[in-house]
Design a protein around this motif. Structure first.
Motif, PDB file in Angstrom:
ATOM      1  N   GLY A  19       1.203  -0.951   0.018  1.00 15.40           N
ATOM      2  CA  GLY A  19      -0.198  -0.202   0.019  1.00 15.40           C
ATOM      3  C   GLY A  19       1.182   1.138  -0.355  1.00 15.40           C
ATOM      4  N   GLY A  20       0.857   2.400  -0.085  1.00 17.47           N
ATOM      5  CA  GLY A  20       1.405   3.849  -0.761  1.00 17.47           C
ATOM      6  C   GLY A  20       1.546   4.086   1.009  1.00 17.47           C
ATOM      7  N   SER A  21       0.589   4.067   2.016  1.00 19.71           N
ATOM      8  CA  SER A  21       0.936   4.489   2.916  1.00 19.71           C
ATOM      9  C   SER A  21       1.524   2.939   3.578  1.00 19.71           C
ATOM     10  CB  SER A  21      -0.342   5.022   3.420  1.00 19.71           C
ATOM     11  OG  SER A  21      -1.192   4.102   3.704  1.00 19.71           O
ATOM     12  N   GLY A  22       1.798   1.941   3.414  1.00 20.27           N
ATOM     13  CA  GLY A  22       2.411   0.431   4.184  1.00 20.27           C
ATOM     14  C   GLY A  22       3.939   0.705   4.732  1.00 20.27           C
ATOM     15  N   ASN A  23       4.592   0.016   5.400  1.00 14.71           N
ATOM     16  CA  ASN A  23       5.482   0.355   5.769  1.00 14.71           C
ATOM     17  C   ASN A  23       6.708  -0.789   5.072  1.00 14.71           C
ATOM     18  OD1 ASN A  23       4.633   0.904   8.610  1.00 14.71           O
ATOM     19  ND2 ASN A  23       4.344  -0.867   8.786  1.00 14.71           N
ATOM     20  N   HIS A  24       7.410   0.996   4.715  1.00 19.86           N
ATOM     21  CA  HIS A  24       8.827   0.910   3.748  1.00 19.86           C
ATOM     22  C   HIS A  24       9.888   2.084   3.718  1.00 19.86           C
ATOM     23  CE1 HIS A  24       5.997   2.752   1.000  1.00 19.86           C
ATOM     24  NE2 HIS A  24       6.791   3.645   0.182  1.00 19.86           N
ATOM     25  N   LEU A  25      10.304   1.773   3.133  1.00 17.70           N
ATOM     26  CA  LEU A  25      12.025   2.627   2.449  1.00 17.70           C
ATOM     27  C   LEU A  25      11.558   3.561   1.576  1.00 17.70           C
ATOM     28  CD1 LEU A  25      15.360   1.156   4.579  1.00 17.70           C
ATOM     29  CD2 LEU A  25      13.379   2.613   5.489  1.00 17.70           C
ATOM     30  N   ALA A  26      11.736   4.311   1.199  1.00 20.55           N
ATOM     31  CA  ALA A  26      11.354   5.018  -0.359  1.00 20.55           C
ATOM     32  C   ALA A  26      12.518   6.131  -0.015  1.00 20.55           C
ATOM     33  CB  ALA A  26      10.363   5.318  -0.672  1.00 20.55           C
ATOM     34  N   SER A  51       6.617 -18.727   1.044  1.00 23.58           N
ATOM     35  CA  SER A  51       6.256 -18.422  -0.576  1.00 23.58           C
ATOM     36  C   SER A  51       5.720 -17.399   0.078  1.00 23.58           C
ATOM     37  CB  SER A  51       5.031 -19.611  -0.539  1.00 23.58           C
ATOM     38  OG  SER A  51       3.788 -19.259  -0.543  1.00 23.58           O
ATOM     39  N   GLY A  52       5.379 -16.450  -1.429  1.00 23.98           N
ATOM     40  CA  GLY A  52       5.247 -15.814  -2.013  1.00 23.98           C
ATOM     41  C   GLY A  52       6.443 -14.397  -2.577  1.00 23.98           C
ATOM     42  N   THR A  53       6.224 -13.601  -3.741  1.00 26.07           N
ATOM     43  CA  THR A  53       7.050 -12.811  -4.070  1.00 26.07           C
ATOM     44  C   THR A  53       6.771 -11.767  -3.013  1.00 26.07           C
ATOM     45  OG1 THR A  53       6.184 -12.970  -6.362  1.00 26.07           O
ATOM     46  CG2 THR A  53       7.371 -11.518  -5.922  1.00 26.07           C
ATOM     47  N   LYS A  54       9.140 -11.807  -2.853  1.00 22.76           N
ATOM     48  CA  LYS A  54       9.014 -10.702  -2.026  1.00 22.76           C
ATOM     49  C   LYS A  54      10.209  -9.667  -2.838  1.00 22.76           C
ATOM     50  CE  LYS A  54       9.215 -14.378   1.735  1.00 22.76           C
ATOM     51  NZ  LYS A  54       7.797 -15.115   0.076  1.00 22.76           N
ATOM     52  N   VAL A  55       9.837  -8.876  -2.091  1.00 25.21           N
ATOM     53  CA  VAL A  55      11.079  -7.649  -3.392  1.00 25.21           C
ATOM     54  C   VAL A  55      11.498  -7.256  -1.605  1.00 25.21           C
ATOM     55  CG1 VAL A  55      10.912  -5.298  -4.273  1.00 25.21           C
ATOM     56  CG2 VAL A  55       9.361  -6.420  -4.657  1.00 25.21           C
ATOM     57  N   LEU A  56      13.123  -6.866  -2.249  1.00 27.76           N
ATOM     58  CA  LEU A  56      14.032  -6.123  -1.301  1.00 27.76           C
ATOM     59  C   LEU A  56      14.284  -4.874  -1.657  1.00 27.76           C
ATOM     60  CD1 LEU A  56      14.475  -9.743  -2.058  1.00 27.76           C
ATOM     61  CD2 LEU A  56      16.069  -8.959  -0.441  1.00 27.76           C
ATOM     62  N   VAL A  57      15.115  -4.756  -3.008  1.00 30.81           N
ATOM     63  CA  VAL A  57      15.166  -3.230  -3.338  1.00 30.81           C
ATOM     64  C   VAL A  57      14.472  -3.361  -4.464  1.00 30.81           C
ATOM     65  CG1 VAL A  57      16.780  -1.686  -3.998  1.00 30.81           C
ATOM     66  CG2 VAL A  57      16.884  -3.521  -2.486  1.00 30.81           C
ATOM     67  N   ILE A 142       9.126  -3.287  -0.826  1.00 32.27           N
ATOM     68  CA  ILE A 142       8.054  -3.334  -1.402  1.00 32.27           C
ATOM     69  C   ILE A 142       8.486  -2.846  -2.810  1.00 32.27           C
ATOM     70  CG2 ILE A 142       7.946  -1.003  -1.045  1.00 32.27           C
ATOM     71  CD1 ILE A 142       4.828  -1.596  -0.414  1.00 32.27           C
ATOM     72  N   ASN A 143       8.308  -3.575  -3.912  1.00 27.37           N
ATOM     73  CA  ASN A 143       7.874  -3.328  -5.278  1.00 27.37           C
ATOM     74  C   ASN A 143       7.464  -1.449  -5.362  1.00 27.37           C
ATOM     75  OD1 ASN A 143       5.074  -3.184  -6.064  1.00 27.37           O
ATOM     76  ND2 ASN A 143       5.680  -4.963  -6.979  1.00 27.37           N
ATOM     77  N   LEU A 144       7.702  -1.119  -6.916  1.00 26.75           N
ATOM     78  CA  LEU A 144       7.858   0.152  -6.941  1.00 26.75           C
ATOM     79  C   LEU A 144       6.023   0.016  -7.679  1.00 26.75           C
ATOM     80  CD1 LEU A 144       9.657   0.933 -10.187  1.00 26.75           C
ATOM     81  CD2 LEU A 144      10.243   1.433  -8.177  1.00 26.75           C
ATOM     82  N   SER A 145       5.042  -0.779  -7.582  1.00 27.30           N
ATOM     83  CA  SER A 145       3.546  -0.300  -7.324  1.00 27.30           C
ATOM     84  C   SER A 145       3.522  -0.544  -5.467  1.00 27.30           C
ATOM     85  CB  SER A 145       3.104  -1.247  -8.084  1.00 27.30           C
ATOM     86  OG  SER A 145       3.321  -1.457  -9.551  1.00 27.30           O
ATOM     87  N   ASN A 146       3.987  -0.336  -4.647  1.00 25.35           N
ATOM     88  CA  ASN A 146       3.828  -0.815  -3.261  1.00 25.35           C
ATOM     89  C   ASN A 146       2.773  -2.000  -3.252  1.00 25.35           C
ATOM     90  OD1 ASN A 146       4.608   2.091  -2.757  1.00 25.35           O
ATOM     91  ND2 ASN A 146       2.579   2.575  -3.033  1.00 25.35           N
ATOM     92  N   ASN A 147       3.808  -2.902  -3.839  1.00 22.22           N
ATOM     93  CA  ASN A 147       3.055  -4.777  -3.322  1.00 22.22           C
ATOM     94  C   ASN A 147       4.387  -5.413  -3.396  1.00 22.22           C
ATOM     95  OD1 ASN A 147       0.047  -3.995  -4.055  1.00 22.22           O
ATOM     96  ND2 ASN A 147       0.813  -3.758  -6.049  1.00 22.22           N
ATOM     97  N   ASP A 148       3.827  -7.050  -2.872  1.00 28.51           N
ATOM     98  CA  ASP A 148       4.832  -7.828  -2.423  1.00 28.51           C
ATOM     99  C   ASP A 148       6.118  -7.403  -1.949  1.00 28.51           C
ATOM    100  OD1 ASP A 148       3.099  -9.506  -4.878  1.00 28.51           O
ATOM    101  OD2 ASP A 148       5.163  -8.019  -6.786  1.00 28.51           O
ATOM    102  N   PRO A 149       5.374  -7.092  -0.505  1.00 28.85           N
ATOM    103  CA  PRO A 149       6.324  -6.580   0.570  1.00 28.85           C
ATOM    104  C   PRO A 149       7.245  -7.541   0.672  1.00 28.85           C
ATOM    105  CG  PRO A 149       4.314  -7.112   1.566  1.00 28.85           C
ATOM    106  CD  PRO A 149       3.556  -6.942  -0.329  1.00 28.85           C
TER     107      PRO A 149
END
Length: 196
Positions: A19-26, A51-57, A142-149
């Motif tokens: 999510g756009g206001s989810g926890n991540h670094l940007a 399992s699941g797709t996970k984005v590091l950077v 998280i990814n650029l679309s704010n998914n796959d944390p």
């Protein structure tokens, strides 16, 4: 933000959410990450399982570099200029709940990936993709679309316009691995009563 091991002074970050206001670094656009067709590297420590797709950077807009687990437990570096792409995936499954150092890089137009100081893929794909993109943003966890944390922990994340040699990768791993032991100190200690 929790210690990487019991009593260790180094910390790992976790709790990434979508999510756009989810926890991540940007970070918004920064020309320091416009690597053009030159060398670059992403170095970090990661710990995860499940399992699941996970984005590091993830950094980009049209041109992009992405380090992620595509639901295989094997981290992949994906590079695109918006029209063509290339990628490299580790031969190792890393989603075992232990800390691993990952170094993903491009050197002399070849992609390479290392795990715990060792080359993790013998095939080195060509990548001369231009990564300069004035609309690009950087996201960690998280990814650029704010998914796959990323549902694990990350520590010591670094992105550079240089690519360490295999010997340097092994040396960095050997020195940093000490920080991931119980009770490991990483901060300078001083005696306030001395003049040293």
């Amino acid at each position: 933000c929790t210690p990487v091991a019991t009593g260790a002074e180094a910390y790992g970050l976790s709790g990434f959410t979508s999510g756009g206001s989810g926890n991540h670094l940007a970070r918004g656009y920064d020309a320091d990450f416009d690597f053009g067709t030159g060398d670059f590297s992403v170095t970090l420590w990661a710990k995860w399982s499940g399992s699941g797709t996970k984005v590091l950077v993830d950094r980009g807009s049209t041109a992009r570099f992405l380090l992620y687990d595509p639901n295989t437990g094997k981290p992949q570096l994906y590079v695109t200029d918006g029209s063509t792409n290339s990628s490299i995936t580790t031969a190792n499954v890393l989603d075992d709940g232990n800390w691993h150092q990952i170094v993903a890089l491009r050197r002399s137009s070849k992609l390479e990936i290392y795990v715990d100081g060792k080359d993790a893929q013998s095939t080195k794909p060509t990548s001369s993709h231009n990564l300069t993109d004035t609309s690009a943003v950087l996201k960690i966890g998280i990814n650029l679309s704010n998914n796959d944390p990323f549902d694990g922990s990350l520590s010591l994340v670094r992105i550079s316009a240089t690519a360490p040699t295999p010997t340097q990768v092994a040396d960095i791993y050997r020195e940093e691995a000490k920080l991931f032991r119980s009770g490991a100190k990483c901060l300078l200690q001083t005696d306030a009563s001395s003049n040293e």
